[in-house]
Design a protein around this motif. Structure first.
Motif, PDB file in Angstrom:
ATOM      1  N   GLU A 186     175.255  59.016  40.947  1.00 29.08           N
ATOM      2  CA  GLU A 186     174.781  60.396  40.787  1.00 29.08           C
ATOM      3  C   GLU A 186     173.624  60.614  41.757  1.00 29.08           C
ATOM      4  O   GLU A 186     172.473  60.272  41.458  1.00 29.08           O
ATOM      5  CB  GLU A 186     174.322  60.654  39.355  1.00 29.08           C
ATOM      6  N   PRO A 187     173.902  61.138  42.950  1.00 27.02           N
ATOM      7  CA  PRO A 187     172.841  61.311  43.946  1.00 27.02           C
ATOM      8  C   PRO A 187     171.671  62.148  43.425  1.00 27.02           C
ATOM      9  O   PRO A 187     171.858  63.099  42.666  1.00 27.02           O
ATOM     10  CB  PRO A 187     173.560  62.033  45.086  1.00 27.02           C
ATOM     11  N   PHE A 188     170.469  61.747  43.835  1.00 28.30           N
ATOM     12  CA  PHE A 188     169.211  62.434  43.533  1.00 28.30           C
ATOM     13  C   PHE A 188     168.814  62.360  42.064  1.00 28.30           C
ATOM     14  O   PHE A 188     167.913  63.073  41.631  1.00 28.30           O
ATOM     15  CB  PHE A 188     169.265  63.904  43.988  1.00 28.30           C
ATOM     16  N   SER A 189     169.476  61.512  41.299  1.00 25.59           N
ATOM     17  CA  SER A 189     169.123  61.335  39.894  1.00 25.59           C
ATOM     18  C   SER A 189     168.264  60.091  39.724  1.00 25.59           C
ATOM     19  O   SER A 189     168.558  59.041  40.304  1.00 25.59           O
ATOM     20  CB  SER A 189     170.384  61.218  39.031  1.00 25.59           C
ATOM     21  N   ASP A 190     167.229  60.192  38.916  1.00 27.30           N
ATOM     22  CA  ASP A 190     166.369  59.037  38.646  1.00 27.30           C
ATOM     23  C   ASP A 190     167.094  57.958  37.845  1.00 27.30           C
ATOM     24  O   ASP A 190     166.640  56.811  37.801  1.00 27.30           O
ATOM     25  CB  ASP A 190     165.117  59.483  37.882  1.00 27.30           C
ATOM     26  N   ARG A 191     168.217  58.323  37.215  1.00 30.32           N
ATOM     27  CA  ARG A 191     168.940  57.347  36.396  1.00 30.32           C
ATOM     28  C   ARG A 191     169.609  56.255  37.222  1.00 30.32           C
ATOM     29  O   ARG A 191     170.010  55.224  36.680  1.00 30.32           O
ATOM     30  CB  ARG A 191     169.990  58.070  35.547  1.00 30.32           C
ATOM     31  N   ASP A 195     167.649  52.474  40.427  1.00 30.58           N
ATOM     32  CA  ASP A 195     167.551  51.017  40.357  1.00 30.58           C
ATOM     33  C   ASP A 195     168.893  50.307  40.537  1.00 30.58           C
ATOM     34  O   ASP A 195     168.936  49.077  40.606  1.00 30.58           O
ATOM     35  CB  ASP A 195     166.946  50.593  39.011  1.00 30.58           C
ATOM     36  N   ARG A 196     169.965  51.067  40.618  1.00 33.95           N
ATOM     37  CA  ARG A 196     171.294  50.447  40.710  1.00 33.95           C
ATOM     38  C   ARG A 196     171.729  50.194  42.151  1.00 33.95           C
ATOM     39  O   ARG A 196     172.542  49.310  42.401  1.00 33.95           O
ATOM     40  CB  ARG A 196     172.336  51.334  40.021  1.00 33.95           C
ATOM     41  N   TYR A 197     171.227  51.006  43.071  1.00 28.35           N
ATOM     42  CA  TYR A 197     171.659  50.909  44.462  1.00 28.35           C
ATOM     43  C   TYR A 197     170.446  50.928  45.392  1.00 28.35           C
ATOM     44  O   TYR A 197     169.359  51.389  45.017  1.00 28.35           O
ATOM     45  CB  TYR A 197     172.578  52.082  44.828  1.00 28.35           C
ATOM     46  N   ALA A 198     170.665  50.443  46.622  1.00 30.07           N
ATOM     47  CA  ALA A 198     169.665  50.601  47.681  1.00 30.07           C
ATOM     48  C   ALA A 198     169.870  51.984  48.290  1.00 30.07           C
ATOM     49  O   ALA A 198     170.919  52.261  48.893  1.00 30.07           O
ATOM     50  CB  ALA A 198     169.830  49.510  48.738  1.00 30.07           C
ATOM     51  N   LEU A 199     168.891  52.867  48.117  1.00 37.53           N
ATOM     52  CA  LEU A 199     169.046  54.269  48.478  1.00 37.53           C
ATOM     53  C   LEU A 199     167.967  54.718  49.456  1.00 37.53           C
ATOM     54  O   LEU A 199     166.846  54.213  49.437  1.00 37.53           O
ATOM     55  CB  LEU A 199     168.974  55.161  47.233  1.00 37.53           C
ATOM     56  N   SER A 200     168.334  55.698  50.287  1.00 36.62           N
ATOM     57  CA  SER A 200     167.370  56.423  51.115  1.00 36.62           C
ATOM     58  C   SER A 200     167.633  57.909  50.930  1.00 36.62           C
ATOM     59  O   SER A 200     168.797  58.338  50.892  1.00 36.62           O
ATOM     60  CB  SER A 200     167.515  56.059  52.596  1.00 36.62           C
TER      61      SER A 200
END
Length: 221
Positions: free
Chosen positions: A87-92, A95-100
């Motif tokens: 779910e992009p841009f969600s705080d949930r 911690d599950r993925y490496a995101l930018s």
């Protein structure tokens, strides 16, 4: 930093999610207005707050409403027998993925793009807000696969918390829970048109003195 996208110049803010949320405006050459937080929460409409497409709130409430107002996209990614949720841009899911996460605003101030890069899956999701005289508010979204993997993806993409007709800004601010209770939506199948309305007109509460007069028109005491 200025970058080019679709032959237009944009100001880029890299890793904007590491900053405290901030409010921006997206301008229009017509009567559209939009105030949007860097976390995605927004208010927008035509002419004035009485014609809001999303609830008209102050800066702090716009920021707090990011998870329930505006754009919402959720992906089911089928890979190697597993189903991964993103779910992009969600705080949930931070911690599950490496995101930018990157933010782009047109140098003219009339378009804004939110971008999230999922480095683990090699996927990039972007969505854009802009305005059109013919079509009103326009949301464009794209999902890019930058990896060598083939994915089967199921997606849900849409807009949340659209204001129904018949709710002035004062009523929304004072009785928003009641407004939510009376909201209804339906799909007009032949045209694909979504209809957002109230199941009943909400009437402002009478002043206490007026209510007492209605109960006992005679002299009190």
């Amino acid at each position: 930093m200025i970058v080019m996208h679709e032959n237009e110049g944009y100001l880029k803010i890299a890793d904007f999610d590491t900053m405290r949320p901030f409010l921006m405006s997206v301008v229009s050459d017509s009567n559209h207005w939009m105030f949007i937080s860097s976390n995605g929460g927004l208010s927008a409409g035509r002419k004035n707050p009485e014609y809001a497409l999303f609830p008209y709130y102050t800066d702090d409430k716009i920021t707090e409403s990011a998870d329930i107002t505006g754009s919402k996209s959720i992906f089911q990614i089928h890979v190697k027998g597993d189903v991964l949720i993103w779910e992009p841009f969600s705080d949930r899911y931070t911690d599950r993925y490496a995101l930018s996460r990157n933010l782009y605003k047109s140098i003219y101030g009339n378009k804004i793009i939110f971008e999230e890069i999922n480095h683990d899956l090699g996927l990039v999701f972007r969505y854009q807000w802009n305005m059109s005289k013919a079509f009103g508010f326009v949301k464009k979204a794209e999902l890019l696969n930058t990896s060598d993997n083939e994915y089967k993806i199921t997606l849900l993409d849409g807009i949340q918390n659209i204001m129904p007709y018949g709710v002035p800004s004062d009523l929304q601010r004072s009785t928003s829970n009641l407004v939510d209770a009376y909201k209804r939506s339906e799909l007009e199948n032949s045209s694909g048109l979504g209809i957002y309305a109230l199941s009943a007109i909400i009437v402002d509460k009478a002043e206490p003195s007026e209510a007492l007069k209605a109960i006992s028109p005679g002299r009190l005491g």
